[in-house]
Motif scaffolding. Sequence first.
Motif, PDB file in Angstrom:
ATOM      1  N   TRP A  78     122.715  45.923 112.212  1.00  0.00           N
ATOM      2  CA  TRP A  78     121.656  46.577 111.454  1.00  0.00           C
ATOM      3  C   TRP A  78     121.111  45.677 110.361  1.00  0.00           C
ATOM      4  N   GLN A  79     121.865  44.662 109.938  1.00  0.00           N
ATOM      5  CA  GLN A  79     121.385  43.752 108.903  1.00  0.00           C
ATOM      6  C   GLN A  79     120.385  42.739 109.462  1.00  0.00           C
ATOM      7  N   SER A  80     120.739  42.122 110.588  1.00  0.00           N
ATOM      8  CA  SER A  80     119.860  41.102 111.177  1.00  0.00           C
ATOM      9  C   SER A  80     118.803  41.704 112.095  1.00  0.00           C
ATOM     10  N   GLY A  81     119.064  42.909 112.592  1.00  0.00           N
ATOM     11  CA  GLY A  81     118.153  43.542 113.535  1.00  0.00           C
ATOM     12  C   GLY A  81     118.341  43.081 114.966  1.00  0.00           C
ATOM     13  N   GLU A  82     119.389  42.326 115.240  1.00  0.00           N
ATOM     14  CA  GLU A  82     119.660  41.855 116.592  1.00  0.00           C
ATOM     15  C   GLU A  82     120.693  42.748 117.272  1.00  0.00           C
ATOM     16  N   VAL A  83     120.724  42.687 118.599  1.00  0.00           N
ATOM     17  CA  VAL A  83     121.707  43.430 119.389  1.00  0.00           C
ATOM     18  C   VAL A  83     122.503  42.432 120.209  1.00  0.00           C
ATOM     19  N   LEU A  84     123.796  42.360 119.960  1.00  0.00           N
ATOM     20  CA  LEU A  84     124.671  41.469 120.716  1.00  0.00           C
ATOM     21  C   LEU A  84     125.184  42.186 121.954  1.00  0.00           C
ATOM     22  N   VAL A  85     124.999  41.571 123.123  1.00  0.00           N
ATOM     23  CA  VAL A  85     125.606  42.068 124.353  1.00  0.00           C
ATOM     24  C   VAL A  85     126.935  41.330 124.507  1.00  0.00           C
ATOM     25  N   GLU A  86     128.029  41.990 124.108  1.00  0.00           N
ATOM     26  CA  GLU A  86     129.328  41.336 124.074  1.00  0.00           C
ATOM     27  C   GLU A  86     129.916  41.118 125.468  1.00  0.00           C
ATOM     28  N   ARG A  87     129.655  42.083 126.340  1.00  0.00           N
ATOM     29  CA  ARG A  87     130.291  42.020 127.654  1.00  0.00           C
ATOM     30  C   ARG A  87     129.433  42.773 128.654  1.00  0.00           C
ATOM     31  N   THR A  88     129.331  42.242 129.858  1.00  0.00           N
ATOM     32  CA  THR A  88     128.656  42.930 130.958  1.00  0.00           C
ATOM     33  C   THR A  88     129.626  43.060 132.123  1.00  0.00           C
ATOM     34  N   VAL A  89     129.742  44.278 132.647  1.00  0.00           N
ATOM     35  CA  VAL A  89     130.610  44.572 133.782  1.00  0.00           C
ATOM     36  C   VAL A  89     129.729  44.960 134.963  1.00  0.00           C
ATOM     37  N   PHE A  90     129.880  44.274 136.082  1.00  0.00           N
ATOM     38  CA  PHE A  90     129.136  44.601 137.296  1.00  0.00           C
ATOM     39  C   PHE A  90     129.978  45.540 138.160  1.00  0.00           C
ATOM     40  N   LEU A  91     129.392  46.657 138.579  1.00  0.00           N
ATOM     41  CA  LEU A  91     130.130  47.670 139.328  1.00  0.00           C
ATOM     42  C   LEU A  91     130.274  47.274 140.795  1.00  0.00           C
ATOM     43  N   SER A  92     131.414  47.629 141.378  1.00  0.00           N
ATOM     44  CA  SER A  92     131.694  47.252 142.766  1.00  0.00           C
ATOM     45  C   SER A  92     132.651  48.255 143.402  1.00  0.00           C
ATOM     46  N   ASP A  93     132.784  48.156 144.713  1.00  0.00           N
ATOM     47  CA  ASP A  93     133.665  49.059 145.475  1.00  0.00           C
ATOM     48  C   ASP A  93     134.485  48.266 146.488  1.00  0.00           C
ATOM     49  N   PRO A  94     135.305  47.322 146.023  1.00  0.00           N
ATOM     50  CA  PRO A  94     136.096  46.532 146.976  1.00  0.00           C
ATOM     51  C   PRO A  94     137.130  47.363 147.723  1.00  0.00           C
ATOM     52  N   GLY A  95     137.553  48.507 147.152  1.00  0.00           N
ATOM     53  CA  GLY A  95     138.530  49.368 147.810  1.00  0.00           C
ATOM     54  C   GLY A  95     137.925  50.295 148.849  1.00  0.00           C
ATOM     55  N   ARG A  96     136.619  50.221 149.045  1.00  0.00           N
ATOM     56  CA  ARG A  96     135.920  50.999 150.067  1.00  0.00           C
ATOM     57  C   ARG A  96     136.154  52.508 149.897  1.00  0.00           C
ATOM     58  N   LEU A  97     136.046  52.985 148.658  1.00  0.00           N
ATOM     59  CA  LEU A  97     136.218  54.410 148.390  1.00  0.00           C
ATOM     60  C   LEU A  97     134.934  55.200 148.581  1.00  0.00           C
TER      61      LEU A  97
END
Length: 450
Positions: free
Chosen positions: A134-153
């Motif tokens: 809120w001080q700088s007005g920037e938004v940090l994207v700390e982490r991105t998780v991509f969704l997946s279904d390797p277990g074939r559920l």
Amino acid sequence: MRLTLALTALAAPLMAQEAQQFDATLAGHAILPAETFVLPPEPLWRTFGISGRFTSGERVDMPFTVPGVSSSGPRDARRSTGLSLPFVGQPVQGFSGVKAIGDGRYWSLSDNGFGSKLNSPDALLMAHIIAPDWQSGEVLVERTVFLSDPGRLLPFKLVNEFTAERYLTGADFDLESIQPVGDLLWFGEEFGPYLFATDLEGRVVFFTDVIADGEVIESPDRPDQRLPSAPDRELDFTARRSRGLEGMAQSPDGSTLYPMLEGPIWDAEAGAFETVEDGRAALRLLEFDIDNREYTGRHWFYPLEADNHAIGDFNMIDGTRGLVIERDGGEGSAALACPEDAATTECFARPAEFKRVYLISLDVEPGQPVEKRAYIDLLDIADPDGVARQGGADGRFDFPFVTIENVDRVSETEIIVGNDNNLPFSAGRFLDRADDNEWILLEVGDFLQQ
């Protein structure tokens, strides 16, 4: 499928109570620029390094050749947003659900990509940990998780069906809500609609339909929906397109989820969508037991202020009270509205008129409408200290976006609100520029005490 219209059997008519309006003061404003992109996981660089190739009705492979236009208003008055598709990389956009996790950090998610099943097969589904400064007005994207279904559920064919990782795309799901509970992320989805959970790496571990009155709720976008073989045969579904799960809250102890539909359920026997006693359209607010992985059968109804309204997000603030965004489909400030019957690209043909955050109470019997106790107007926010980084003037600030889909409590006196910028198809802040992802911190102490 035949659902019973539960509200017609209420013992006595319920009188609608007027919610009280409270003031909101802008305490912080942070902006993630519209042109914010991430690279896909390494195995997908070749396939998903370009996104948005299917938004014009046919595949276009050359980046930045299909102009983006605002999707709000009459077709002949739709404005250029200044950005062109396809994009290089995956856009961090369309934030559609938020949950505070402490230390000024939040889980949020990008929704299905570019607006529909048909145009989003090259949009990867992502959840993010973000930190507005809120001080700088920037938004940090700390982490991105991509969704997946390797277990074939997942029981239906995916875009990436015949790969080991089975990463999920916007042609598979339209994610609209997120709740972190323990070591799982829970998602509410519109296409099915469905409810499912992943681990913290985004891998699906649980999946279920949405069930009301013991029946599966189905929309036209379900993967198992079959088109009729003849034009006179009716399709059988109970949720309108793009009106599946939208908001989803969790109880303070993390034992219960409260998924809420964006539109009312169709009752075929009554030949009408569900309403409350005073005739307002009513949205199902369901209850899901996390430990037992099942719906409890209990539900409430959220009454809309107008039939063409939608909800944007829902989070509980204690055991019985919650915050709900209710909005119309307009975008842009009324000060720049087009003259009546004279819509052009030089003004907002359908300006924002109704963008509110309601405080509701579930302290009523199941099967009854929730109590809408209070609201704040997102089109009339006080900004006496000039906190706004864009959009403020003369001590006032508005949030005139077509889709506002993020709200949660930050403290005993503050809430956070964010827009879904529908990149590159929304231009509500400026007439000719794609909306950024804006996050605002609002001082609303009196409102939260109701």
